[in-house]
Design an enzyme around this catalytic site. Sequence first.
Site, mmCIF file in Angstrom:
data_model
loop_
_atom_site.group_PDB
_atom_site.id
_atom_site.type_symbol
_atom_site.label_atom_id
_atom_site.label_comp_id
_atom_site.label_asym_id
_atom_site.label_seq_id
_atom_site.Cartn_x
_atom_site.Cartn_y
_atom_site.Cartn_z
ATOM 1 N N LYS A 1 -27.331 -11.297 -20.887
ATOM 2 C CA LYS A 1 -26.585 -10.948 -19.881
ATOM 3 C C LYS A 1 -27.446 -10.567 -18.633
ATOM 4 O O LYS A 1 -27.801 -9.346 -18.543
ATOM 5 C CB LYS A 1 -25.654 -9.689 -20.338
ATOM 6 C CG LYS A 1 -24.000 -9.433 -19.812
ATOM 7 C CD LYS A 1 -24.269 -9.332 -18.021
ATOM 8 C CE LYS A 1 -24.403 -7.901 -17.995
ATOM 9 N NZ LYS A 1 -24.648 -7.569 -16.393
ATOM 10 N N GLU A 8 -36.290 -0.357 -22.120
ATOM 11 C CA GLU A 8 -37.489 -0.569 -21.108
ATOM 12 C C GLU A 8 -36.756 0.428 -19.793
ATOM 13 O O GLU A 8 -35.702 -0.333 -19.216
ATOM 14 C CB GLU A 8 -38.013 -1.851 -20.702
ATOM 15 C CG GLU A 8 -38.613 -2.531 -21.797
ATOM 16 C CD GLU A 8 -39.760 -1.929 -22.385
ATOM 17 O OE1 GLU A 8 -40.459 -0.955 -21.768
ATOM 18 O OE2 GLU A 8 -40.583 -2.136 -23.320
ATOM 19 N N CYS A 58 -39.949 -0.997 -11.863
ATOM 20 C CA CYS A 58 -40.112 0.269 -12.866
ATOM 21 C C CYS A 58 -41.435 0.938 -12.799
ATOM 22 O O CYS A 58 -41.514 2.069 -13.166
ATOM 23 C CB CYS A 58 -39.326 -0.120 -14.074
ATOM 24 S SG CYS A 58 -39.833 -1.379 -14.846
ATOM 25 N N GLU A 117 -36.147 8.554 -9.361
ATOM 26 C CA GLU A 117 -36.634 6.940 -9.203
ATOM 27 C C GLU A 117 -35.959 6.649 -8.227
ATOM 28 O O GLU A 117 -34.597 6.556 -7.919
ATOM 29 C CB GLU A 117 -36.349 6.108 -10.406
ATOM 30 C CG GLU A 117 -36.995 5.009 -10.455
ATOM 31 C CD GLU A 117 -36.820 4.128 -11.522
ATOM 32 O OE1 GLU A 117 -35.593 4.083 -12.294
ATOM 33 O OE2 GLU A 117 -37.488 3.391 -11.773
HETATM 34 P P1 ADP Z 1 -29.899 -0.846 -12.007
HETATM 35 O O1 ADP Z 1 -30.901 -1.583 -12.725
HETATM 36 O O2 ADP Z 1 -29.335 -1.366 -10.874
HETATM 37 O O3 ADP Z 1 -30.439 0.699 -11.880
HETATM 38 P P2 ADP Z 1 -28.397 -0.527 -14.554
HETATM 39 O O4 ADP Z 1 -29.507 -0.154 -15.213
HETATM 40 O O5 ADP Z 1 -27.017 -0.221 -14.551
HETATM 41 O O6 ADP Z 1 -28.833 -0.723 -12.906
HETATM 42 O O7 ADP Z 1 -28.255 -2.204 -14.682
HETATM 43 C C1 ADP Z 1 -29.087 -3.021 -15.755
HETATM 44 C C2 ADP Z 1 -27.923 -4.018 -16.310
HETATM 45 O O8 ADP Z 1 -27.195 -2.988 -17.041
HETATM 46 C C3 ADP Z 1 -27.272 -4.813 -15.734
HETATM 47 O O9 ADP Z 1 -27.338 -6.148 -16.213
HETATM 48 C C4 ADP Z 1 -25.982 -4.238 -15.641
HETATM 49 O O10 ADP Z 1 -24.771 -5.030 -15.432
HETATM 50 C C5 ADP Z 1 -26.051 -3.759 -17.059
HETATM 51 N N1 ADP Z 1 -24.951 -2.532 -17.187
HETATM 52 C C6 ADP Z 1 -24.620 -1.542 -16.361
HETATM 53 N N2 ADP Z 1 -23.813 -0.628 -16.902
HETATM 54 C C7 ADP Z 1 -23.679 -0.934 -18.153
HETATM 55 C C8 ADP Z 1 -23.117 -0.368 -19.401
HETATM 56 N N3 ADP Z 1 -22.526 0.749 -19.208
HETATM 57 N N4 ADP Z 1 -23.318 -0.877 -20.656
HETATM 58 C C9 ADP Z 1 -24.178 -2.142 -20.817
HETATM 59 N N5 ADP Z 1 -24.528 -2.648 -19.634
HETATM 60 C C10 ADP Z 1 -24.676 -2.193 -18.506
#
Ligand code: ADP
Length: 498
Positions: free
Chosen positions: A182, A256, A290, A391
């Site tokens: 995804k 990660e 990161c 961050e």
């Molecule tokens: P960012 O990297 O912008 O800080 P996230 O960590 O939320 O944001 O996003 C990393 C991935 O996690 C993306 O593919 C996002 O769509 C997905 N994501 C966001 N919220 C959720 C959730 N509650 N459960 C699983 N995947 C999520």
Amino acid sequence: MSVQYREVPKIYRMWVDGGHADSSSGETFDTINPYTGKAWASAPLANERDVDLAVSAARRALDGPWGSLSPSARGALLRKLADSIAEHAEELARIETMDNGKVIRETLAQMNSLAATYHYFAGAADKIEGSTHQPPGTNFFVYTRREPIGVVAAILPWNSPLYLLASKLAPALAAGCTFVAKPAEQTPISTLLFAELVHKAGFPAGVFNVVTGAGETGAALARHPGVAKITFTGSTATGTAVMKSAADHIADVTLELGGKSPNIVFEDADIAAAVNGVMAGIFAATGQTCIAGSRLLVQRSVKDRVVSLLRDRVASIKLGDPLEMATEVGPIAFGQQLDKVMSYIDLGLQEGAQLLCGGNRPSSVDLKDGFFVEPTILDGVNNQMRVAREEIFGPVLSVITFDTEQEAVEIANDTSYGLAAGIWTKDVQRAHRVAHQVSAGSVWVNTYRVLSYNVPYGGFKSSGIGRENGMEGLSAYLQTKAVWLELTGQTRDPFKLG
Ligand code: ADP
């Protein structure tokens, strides 16, 4: 593969069970080119049902044609995929640059390294070995098998879509797992096109599936009971949610997560090299990594020199069209992230930091449509300020001054994160001493921001769980089975543990 570079949103489709797929709701979402600010592509918005179709396809492939392939046949397919990636590297790099605004010199370098990652794990596929054991007593022979963990779900961020996918997918396929990816909602397109390369390389249907969508799609994937392992790269907050979902169905996780990495410059360092490394740490990729070295810890006696050289170099950074090879810093990947970066700069100033350079959106006409922010240095930061603890994920460097080595280590470790650290010194004893004391998964001495497919990578503390890359990265997709053979044929006491 067909790519359209014009600003007419092109419709892309998901990849499920060996073919293209729309979402069952028919809904789609646009992805925005952060340099032009315009939508250039759209992808399906997958819901729970679409996720279930993808996980079911991955399960069937695991129980069917993929599960019965020999390890060396898996390796051969991975090699074909690696060669195909090398042929399409430039095309994939351009797509990622259009999706997230990362400069083409970086996306090209990333794509060129992908083939090596897939070749490395291709070679590992037929080297997965068990062990033999001699338990107490003489009448048993025990051996272990290292079997694929099952269906893997990968939830990915927007900053390096295919590069980060490679450290998950290559070992997972080498191990014999099947996979549902995804990609982030901001950057889904390269992964959709990549799926076609996987298909053309000859992988059976269902081995690699891609569902697209935002957090809800990711959440549906994380809670799916058919998923045996979730590998996630992204923020610590979302990683926590993913781990909670995994707990509900006892799925394994590799996480990660974020970082607030210190780049420590001692007075005995090669100052020019250190300044270059500090630049690489925070302004490469517009600070959206990161492992960004977002805290410069600099010894007081060399602080003025370091900061003045840094400011000179920052003044000559070339901002511009990320598709141009000459551009050094591109836009922030999307509007919301730009707002977040700008608000952290304001916050830093409110907290008492001084602006050494940057701090604004650039005024030049050719940058007006893009989500640009000037490379920014905040001086006079102390490690308790929020800009030093949270961050930012942008080109914002916080400068913190220290007097002694012990103080440097204390400040470096005074954070909830532990992803990476840089140490700049010519004293070899100090280099190792400090490297051992710093709590971080990657420590670079006299360099910064170098990674490789064969070197374990991952975080201490809130920066993550598990390691990717190298043989440790392969183990993350294997589970061990012990097989016991009775050798004598004797009857044993059935009422006591053997
Ligand atoms: P960012 O990297 O912008 O800080 P996230 O960590 O939320 O944001 O996003 C990393 C991935 O996690 C993306 O593919 C996002 O769509 C997905 N994501 C966001 N919220 C959720 C959730 N509650 N459960 C699983 N995947 C999520």
